[in-house]
Design a protein around this motif. Structure first.
Motif, PDB file in Angstrom:
ATOM      1  N   GLN A  22       8.102  -2.101  -8.546  1.00 52.40           N
ATOM      2  CA  GLN A  22       6.685  -1.164  -8.476  1.00 52.40           C
ATOM      3  C   GLN A  22       5.365  -1.699  -9.074  1.00 52.40           C
ATOM      4  OE1 GLN A  22       7.937   2.878  -8.913  1.00 52.40           O
ATOM      5  NE2 GLN A  22       9.677   2.276  -7.947  1.00 52.40           N
ATOM      6  N   ARG A  23       5.459  -2.268 -10.432  1.00 50.84           N
ATOM      7  CA  ARG A  23       4.382  -2.643 -11.245  1.00 50.84           C
ATOM      8  C   ARG A  23       3.674  -3.736 -10.476  1.00 50.84           C
ATOM      9  NH1 ARG A  23       4.721  -2.079 -16.631  1.00 50.84           N
ATOM     10  NH2 ARG A  23       4.912   0.294 -15.722  1.00 50.84           N
ATOM     11  N   LYS A  24       4.666  -4.846  -9.899  1.00 46.94           N
ATOM     12  CA  LYS A  24       4.263  -5.920  -8.967  1.00 46.94           C
ATOM     13  C   LYS A  24       3.317  -5.572  -8.283  1.00 46.94           C
ATOM     14  CE  LYS A  24       6.285  -9.311  -6.894  1.00 46.94           C
ATOM     15  NZ  LYS A  24       7.597  -9.734  -6.229  1.00 46.94           N
ATOM     16  N   ASN A  26       0.707  -1.144   0.181  1.00 43.51           N
ATOM     17  CA  ASN A  26      -0.050   0.081  -0.104  1.00 43.51           C
ATOM     18  C   ASN A  26       0.773   1.297  -0.027  1.00 43.51           C
ATOM     19  OD1 ASN A  26      -2.953  -0.733   0.103  1.00 43.51           O
ATOM     20  ND2 ASN A  26      -2.145  -2.045   1.836  1.00 43.51           N
ATOM     21  N   ASP A  27       2.093   1.353   0.724  1.00 44.24           N
ATOM     22  CA  ASP A  27       2.863   2.623   0.470  1.00 44.24           C
ATOM     23  C   ASP A  27       3.711   2.212  -0.551  1.00 44.24           C
ATOM     24  OD1 ASP A  27       4.384   4.458   1.114  1.00 44.24           O
ATOM     25  OD2 ASP A  27       4.846   4.082   3.307  1.00 44.24           O
ATOM     26  N   PRO A  28       3.754   3.058  -1.559  1.00 44.75           N
ATOM     27  CA  PRO A  28       4.552   3.065  -2.724  1.00 44.75           C
ATOM     28  C   PRO A  28       6.026   3.220  -2.392  1.00 44.75           C
ATOM     29  CG  PRO A  28       3.059   5.007  -3.001  1.00 44.75           C
ATOM     30  CD  PRO A  28       2.704   4.304  -1.861  1.00 44.75           C
ATOM     31  N   LEU A  29       6.385   4.080  -1.204  1.00 46.17           N
ATOM     32  CA  LEU A  29       7.537   4.394  -0.923  1.00 46.17           C
ATOM     33  C   LEU A  29       8.139   3.356  -0.165  1.00 46.17           C
ATOM     34  CD1 LEU A  29       7.485   8.348  -0.288  1.00 46.17           C
ATOM     35  CD2 LEU A  29       8.287   7.222  -2.207  1.00 46.17           C
ATOM     36  N   PHE A  30       7.464   2.503   0.476  1.00 43.77           N
ATOM     37  CA  PHE A  30       8.223   1.522   1.342  1.00 43.77           C
ATOM     38  C   PHE A  30       9.140   0.584   0.710  1.00 43.77           C
ATOM     39  CE2 PHE A  30       7.929  -2.460   4.168  1.00 43.77           C
ATOM     40  CZ  PHE A  30       8.335  -1.859   5.091  1.00 43.77           C
ATOM     41  N   SER A  31       8.770   0.064  -0.663  1.00 45.32           N
ATOM     42  CA  SER A  31       9.414  -1.091  -1.188  1.00 45.32           C
ATOM     43  C   SER A  31      10.828  -0.203  -1.695  1.00 45.32           C
ATOM     44  CB  SER A  31       8.712  -1.553  -2.394  1.00 45.32           C
ATOM     45  OG  SER A  31       8.366  -0.487  -3.261  1.00 45.32           O
ATOM     46  N   ILE A  32      10.714   0.905  -1.799  1.00 42.58           N
ATOM     47  CA  ILE A  32      11.939   1.735  -2.662  1.00 42.58           C
ATOM     48  C   ILE A  32      12.921   1.942  -1.351  1.00 42.58           C
ATOM     49  CG2 ILE A  32      12.632   3.655  -3.571  1.00 42.58           C
ATOM     50  CD1 ILE A  32       9.735   4.297  -4.636  1.00 42.58           C
ATOM     51  N   PHE A  33      12.318   2.337  -0.014  1.00 44.37           N
ATOM     52  CA  PHE A  33      13.056   2.298   0.991  1.00 44.37           C
ATOM     53  C   PHE A  33      13.722   1.116   1.611  1.00 44.37           C
ATOM     54  CE2 PHE A  33      13.637   2.630   5.816  1.00 44.37           C
ATOM     55  CZ  PHE A  33      14.313   3.672   5.773  1.00 44.37           C
ATOM     56  N   ILE A  34      12.867   0.119   1.467  1.00 36.33           N
ATOM     57  CA  ILE A  34      13.706  -1.417   1.966  1.00 36.33           C
ATOM     58  C   ILE A  34      14.689  -1.654   0.788  1.00 36.33           C
ATOM     59  CG2 ILE A  34      13.182  -3.896   1.867  1.00 36.33           C
ATOM     60  CD1 ILE A  34      11.923  -2.406   4.210  1.00 36.33           C
ATOM     61  N   VAL A  51      12.464   7.920 -11.597  1.00 37.01           N
ATOM     62  CA  VAL A  51      11.791   6.701 -11.762  1.00 37.01           C
ATOM     63  C   VAL A  51      12.014   5.419 -10.968  1.00 37.01           C
ATOM     64  CG1 VAL A  51      11.588   4.765 -13.409  1.00 37.01           C
ATOM     65  CG2 VAL A  51      11.481   7.206 -14.508  1.00 37.01           C
ATOM     66  N   VAL A  52      13.191   5.638 -10.384  1.00 39.06           N
ATOM     67  CA  VAL A  52      13.560   4.519  -9.459  1.00 39.06           C
ATOM     68  C   VAL A  52      12.835   4.870  -8.201  1.00 39.06           C
ATOM     69  CG1 VAL A  52      15.304   3.453  -7.628  1.00 39.06           C
ATOM     70  CG2 VAL A  52      15.953   3.795 -10.180  1.00 39.06           C
ATOM     71  N   GLY A  53      12.662   6.123  -7.830  1.00 37.88           N
ATOM     72  CA  GLY A  53      11.865   6.681  -6.872  1.00 37.88           C
ATOM     73  C   GLY A  53      10.247   6.754  -6.880  1.00 37.88           C
ATOM     74  N   GLY A  54       9.854   5.926  -7.870  1.00 35.99           N
ATOM     75  CA  GLY A  54       8.333   5.803  -8.057  1.00 35.99           C
ATOM     76  C   GLY A  54       7.592   6.767  -8.676  1.00 35.99           C
ATOM     77  N   THR A  55       8.230   7.677  -9.436  1.00 42.83           N
ATOM     78  CA  THR A  55       7.561   8.495 -10.365  1.00 42.83           C
ATOM     79  C   THR A  55       6.918   7.891 -11.676  1.00 42.83           C
ATOM     80  OG1 THR A  55       9.044  10.336  -9.428  1.00 42.83           O
ATOM     81  CG2 THR A  55       7.777  10.955 -11.362  1.00 42.83           C
ATOM     82  N   ILE A 115      19.191  -1.316 -12.712  1.00 38.39           N
ATOM     83  CA  ILE A 115      18.449  -1.083 -11.395  1.00 38.39           C
ATOM     84  C   ILE A 115      17.071  -0.306 -12.039  1.00 38.39           C
ATOM     85  CG2 ILE A 115      18.634   0.710  -9.669  1.00 38.39           C
ATOM     86  CD1 ILE A 115      19.784  -1.605  -8.593  1.00 38.39           C
ATOM     87  N   VAL A 116      17.263   0.714 -12.814  1.00 39.94           N
ATOM     88  CA  VAL A 116      16.132   1.413 -13.200  1.00 39.94           C
ATOM     89  C   VAL A 116      14.855   0.661 -13.609  1.00 39.94           C
ATOM     90  CG1 VAL A 116      15.197   2.910 -14.693  1.00 39.94           C
ATOM     91  CG2 VAL A 116      17.380   3.255 -13.862  1.00 39.94           C
ATOM     92  N   ILE A 117      15.209  -0.488 -14.475  1.00 37.40           N
ATOM     93  CA  ILE A 117      14.275  -1.280 -14.799  1.00 37.40           C
ATOM     94  C   ILE A 117      13.808  -2.256 -13.960  1.00 37.40           C
ATOM     95  CG2 ILE A 117      13.688  -3.221 -16.521  1.00 37.40           C
ATOM     96  CD1 ILE A 117      15.987  -2.180 -18.416  1.00 37.40           C
TER      97      ILE A 117
END
Lengths: 349, 505
Positions: A343-345, A23-31, A288-292, A335-337
């Protein structure tokens, strides 16, 4: 009884993690960022016995990473806004060179320094230079903004054109001219706080904090999302779409000029042909890596900071592993891809 | 050809969407599938179309058991699903759209254009359609796009076609065109499943009906045995009002007057005036220019010439923000394209128009907005989970109420509602009518633009009928009838004799 509570809290931690993950899009990036930092720490080697000196070298390494990425980190923040409106700015590298050259031409302590000719020197010259360069960056950005809004040129085309024009004109004008920047100017980047050269990092953090607030709490910040998500609906809700876009590109130009000042004050010179080349792609990659979302409407200032750090730590890791420098971009690309796939998943589940 | 769905059950998570539904659809009939939003129609059809798989139950075609694991399986069994959002590529010609994804090739591997054109024209001839198959799909109006989708289903030899609200974005004239096509299909022994909220259309075109409510099949039978009131009652589970709603009200001062308003070819020489507390309808067929007219008044479009007076003062509106600040609000038609901002939550969608008003140096005052939203969401009976849920998590009716709340929050003096009940279920529709009339009682001038005559007749005090960009006539009180509205909307005039003949005045 006690046992049960432990079990419960464990499952609830897991639940919480699952919930955050999906639910939190930033969480997976942070992990992702945390994992990379752990790997990096392990590679650097952790040393209990001499913790002090270990910590010293660890933090020195980090200050280096952050300082080296501060300029591009600032540009990536602006790029996030641009992409969130559904646009793109390919001209950031060229704008960096143009504003950087402008700063040096103003400051030059040699024969042709513009401020020197009119008799302004010392600290007043530096302050004036900063003001003029910021204005110049803002104007260059506005120019792109006007062609995107009033001229209705697609952002990709408008900024592709601007990229060629800005760099080529700068290179032509600066041909055979090597301005020298006064030493005081270099203090902007190299001023030491408690023996640490962290000024660029501080600029980055301050700007990130301001833009985070702007994106969350101001009409401008929320209008950016509205415009990128559904331009028609935004217009029919009283949002001045063109004004929002114009301001986004102008802000981009302003941020690039800040990055230019930092860069010039770090090295005292600029390579007009090479500086900022590929900067647009790095900034886009961080966003993009950051979810934009490249489609517009979705983006996070904090995510872009994470994204920039992930890419920076990756570069550092590649260095530490001794990966040939020419292969560096390949890993960055992967890494970008991977970030977008991750995030798509999330979204579909 | 016939399709049987037996004891279909389906749940998503803890939500039982279908609880044991059985249906049979035959070739050569138009079968109406009715129900409020969330009743399970879409899920049922998605199961038939192979998009979803049932938890329990079977599907058989011509008595043979079939299993549809993906949409292609269903298509191969002769079932075509025409979705509400048409799957056509505007920048390709008709014939290429007809073969999208199944393009025939010549021996050398290039596209067999001749075959595509030949087959397309063959189908057009069979279906009695006069269209140039080389035309770009983007140049067609919505009804022809629907027809192209149907033809595409025919080219795959579909014998059952599912049509999901095919008439929502069409005008009456265009609907006729699609209906003609449906009759032709019937005569070719094709079975049609017709999903719609418009009950009079069901009466007009359908042979049998089925009503779903909360995942159950609550009624099934022949359309000729029931009335629209019956169907509406089956759908909501209680009696639905159809009586006129307009209330007696003391009208105030004139608030909006428009003189000679013209914009290119969209509308010409428009004159009208509206008083405080009035509910005025604007209706007409496609190309009547009513949406363009009010978008211009709202500042979203330009004006070529003419004048707008607000409270007797000549004003020029250059942007939507200016219009909002002057007390004009416009709820647009086609909610999804024009009103819903998918990347923002419910709360933000409802407060975006008032952000500039309640902000200090550009910083939004969230407290005021939260207060307002709490109040409005209760007043408008918005059914939702959390305020921060995504706007798309709401049903159509509740989404529309959120959009409406956004405009009420601006404290408008004039509220323009363009197709306010488009894609809204029966229950929410009545809620919205009540809100409209309550607002009029609070001395807001209300303009309702609608293509549904019945809506205009029920809600408005008077109506202006437009035809090709001009106001063709005005109808007041009980002059507002389907017949009169249609007469004016198609460019006809009403003579005094006719008034008398119609009303015996």
């Amino acid at each position: 009884m006690g046992n049960e509570m432990v079990v419960n809290s464990r499952t609830s931690y897991l639940e919480w993690f699952k919930y955050k993950w999906s639910n939190d899009p930033l969480f997976s990036i942070f992990i992702g960022l945390v994992i990379m930092i752990i790997i990096q720490t392990l590679v650097l080697g952790f040393d209990y016995n001499s913790f002090g000196s270990w910590f010293q070298s660890w933090s020195n390494n980090w200050i280096n990473i952050l300082r080296n990425n501060a300029g591009i980190g600032i540009v990536a923040l602006g790029m996030t806004f641009v992409i969130m409106t559904g646009g793109i700015d390919l001209a950031v590298g060229a704008t960096l060179v143009a504003t950087g050259a402008f700063a040096m031409a103003l400051l030059d302590v040699g024969q042709r320094g513009i401020l020197g000719i009119i008799g302004v020197t010392g600290y007043p010259a530096i302050i004036l230079t900063i003001i003029f360069v910021l204005i110049f960056g803002y104007l260059l950005g506005s120019l792109i903004g006007v062609s995107v809004t009033k001229g209705m040129v697609p952002p990709f085309i408008a900024t592709l054109g601007a990229m060629m024009v800005f760099r080529s004109v700068t290179q032509h004008l600066m041909q055979g001219y090597n301005p020298r920047v006064p030493v005081e100017f270099l203090q902007i980047a190299s001023f030491k706080i408690g023996n640490l050269m962290i000024m660029p990092i501080i600029y980055w953090l301050i700007i990130a904090a301001i833009l985070y607030y702007v994106s969350k709490r101001t009409t401008f910040g929320r209008h950016i999302i509205a415009v990128g998500s559904n331009e028609r609906a935004a217009n029919l809700s009283g949002v001045n779409v063109n004004k929002v876009k114009l301001r986004v590109y102008a802000l981009m130009g302003l941020l690039v000029s800040i990055a230019a000042i930092i860069q010039v004050s770090r090295i005292g010179s600029m390579d007009y042909a090479g500086a900022g080349r590929g900067m647009e792609m790095d900034a886009i990659a961080a966003a993009v890596v950051g979810g934009t979302s490249m489609m517009g409407g979705r983006g996070f200032i904090l995510g872009t900071v994470y994204g920039m750090l992930i890419i920076a730590v990756l570069n550092n890791l590649l260095n530490l592993f001794g990966v040939p420098p020419l292969l560096g971009d390949a890993f960055k690309g992967l890494i970008v891809i991977a970030a977008v796939l991750l995030q798509r998943k999330d979204k579909s589940s | 050809m016939f399709v049987e769905m037996n004891h279909i059950k389906k749940s998503f998570g803890s939500n039982d969407v279908l609880k044991d539904v059985s249906l049979t659809i035959n070739g050569g009939e138009v079968y109406a599938l009715l129900g409020e939003n969330g009743a399970g129609k879409s899920t049922l059809m998605n199961i038939l179309g192979g998009v979803h798989q049932p938890d329990e139950g079977t599907i058989s075609v011509n008595g043979e058991l079939e299993k549809f694991n993906k949409p292609v399986d269903s298509q191969e069994a002769g079932i075509a699903f025409i979705h509400q959002e048409l799957n056509l590529i505007n920048d390709l010609p008709i014939y290429e759209n007809m073969f999208l994804g199944r393009e025939p090739r010549t021996k050398t591997g290039s596209l067999d254009l001749e075959k595509m054109i030949r087959d397309t024209e063959e189908i057009f001839q069979k279906m009695n359609i006069k269209l140039d198959s080389k035309k770009m799909v983007g140049d067609l109006d919505s009804s022809y796009k629907q027809i192209i989708e149907i033809c595409r289903a025919m080219i795959t030899n579909a014998s059952i076609i599912i049509m999901d609200e095919p008439t929502t974005s069409l005008t009456d004239q265009e609907i006729e065109r699609v209906f003609e096509m449906m009759v032709t299909l019937k005569n070719h022994n094709v079975g049609l499943i017709f999903i719609s909220h418009k009950l009079n259309e069901v009466m007009q075109i359908c042979d049998r009906y089925a009503v779903l409510r909360d995942g159950n099949l609550v009624s099934e039978g022949l359309v000729k045995d029931v009335t629209t009131d019956d169907l509406a009652r089956f759908m909501v589970g209680y009696d639905v009002r159809t009586e006129p709603l307009s209330r007696k009200r003391d009208l105030g001062e004139e608030i909006l007057r428009v003189e000679g308003l013209t914009y290119k070819h969209a509308f010409k020489n428009i004159d009208f005036s509206i008083r405080v507390g009035e509910v005025v309808g604007f209706t007409g067929l496609l190309g009547d220019g009513r949406s363009e007219l009010f978008q211009s008044i709202f500042g979203a479009n330009d004006i070529s010439s003419g004048k707008i007076y607000l409270n007797g003062k000549d004003i020029k509106i250059k942007s939507t923000l200016q219009a909002i600040n002057k007390g004009i609000a416009y709820l647009p038609r086609n909610r999804k394209e024009n009103a819903i901002i998918r990347d923002m939550d419910i709360f933000e969608n409802s407060s975006i128009a008032t952000w500039p008003k309640f902000s200090k140096r550009g910083v939004i005052n969230t407290y005021i907005h939260k207060d307002k939203f709490k109040h409005l969401s209760e007043k408008l009976k918005i059914k939702m989970g959390k305020r921060t849920d995504n706007i798309t998590s709401l049903s159509g009716g509740n989404q529309q109420k959120v959009v409406l709340s956004k405009w009420i929050a601006t404290d408008p003096k004039i509220l323009i509602l363009d197709n306010p009940t488009q894609g809204v279920d029966v229950g929410s529709k009545e809620d919205i009518y009540d809100i409209i009339l309550d607002l009029a009682d609070e001395n807001i001038a209300i303009v309702v633009l609608s293509s549904e005559a019945s809506e205009i007749i029920r809600v408005c005090d008077r109506t202006l009928v437009m035809y090709q960009g001009v106001i063709q006539g005005e109808l007041k009180g009980n002059e507002m009838t389907d017949h009169n509205i249609m007469r004016l909307a198609t460019g006809g005039e009403l003579t005094n004799k006719e008034w008398e003949a119609n009303y015996g005045k």
